[in-house]
Enzyme design. Sequence first.
Site, PDB file in Angstrom:
ATOM      1  N   HIS A 124       0.856  -1.203   0.000  1.00  0.00           N
ATOM      2  CA  HIS A 124       0.000   0.000   0.000  1.00  0.00           C
ATOM      3  C   HIS A 124       0.884   1.242   0.000  1.00  0.00           C
ATOM      4  CE1 HIS A 124      -3.248  -2.712   1.150  1.00  0.00           C
ATOM      5  NE2 HIS A 124      -2.434  -3.180   2.084  1.00  0.00           N
ATOM      6  N   ALA A 164      18.241  -7.714  18.217  1.00  0.00           N
ATOM      7  CA  ALA A 164      16.820  -8.069  18.340  1.00  0.00           C
ATOM      8  C   ALA A 164      15.941  -6.813  18.384  1.00  0.00           C
ATOM      9  CB  ALA A 164      16.615  -8.883  19.615  1.00  0.00           C
TER      10      ALA A 164
END
Length: 195
Positions: A124, A164
């Site tokens: 999108h 992470a």
Amino acid sequence: VNDQGRSTSGSARRTLWETLTEALSYLRGWLTTFRFDRRALVSSHGPTRIVKKNGRIEVGDRTRLWPHVKLSVVGPVGGPPAELIIGHHSSIGDYTQIHSGRSVKIGNYVLVSWNVNILGAYYHGTGGEEEQPGDVIIEDHVWIGCGVIILKGVTIGRGSVIAAGAVVTASVPPYSLAAGNPARVIKETKSWNGR
Ligand SMILES: CC(C)(COP(=O)(O)OP(=O)(O)OC[C@H]1O[C@@H](n2cnc3c(N)ncnc32)[C@H](O)[C@@H]1OP(=O)(O)O)[C@@H](O)C(=O)NCCC(=O)NCCS
């Protein structure tokens, strides 16, 4: 019982079980590669979701696909096919999703942890316009930590580590540790496997 106090018949059974499990993962992986564009000695430890429309997927020998990986490769209608190329001896962790609308390339000996999202396509545009997919390149010997998001247009240089939870919005030079949202280079590092 051997000199470490373990039952030798038990450890022999375990070894046989491990060998069988490994063989089954390679069988499952090889069958999975029939949905790719090249047969290879891939190992697969659970179901892989594959979405392929006007796209091609290649995964190299000895690469491991952990359960519930999603590979989505969707090229534009009437345009050039999108591609996803993953090298050899790499590992793609559980529930990781890789989306290619143009080209996503992952090198050799790359460790991609679980719940990682690699977004070569966003699907999108922010203002309702048609979105233009971009390329993602992850070079050899990179380690991507769990929960990382990598956006289109990014190259991660050889041997780098992405901590992470990082959101990688810009390219990362080789042998760097990058962390945070947006990810910033924190220091130089060695590759996860010392190469
Ligand atoms: C990257 C990682 C391995 C740490 O590497 P390291 O070289 O030991 O780095 P350090 O722990 O010395 O941290 C260096 C700095 O980065 C920061 N940092 C480390 N991990 C971070 C993270 N995930 N997000 C944000 N900052 C982080 C530390 O706070 C430290 O900052 P400081 O210098 O201001 O104190 C670790 O943080 C990480 O992400 N581990 C998870 C790995 C993973 O996902 N494993 C799943 C199996 S594949």
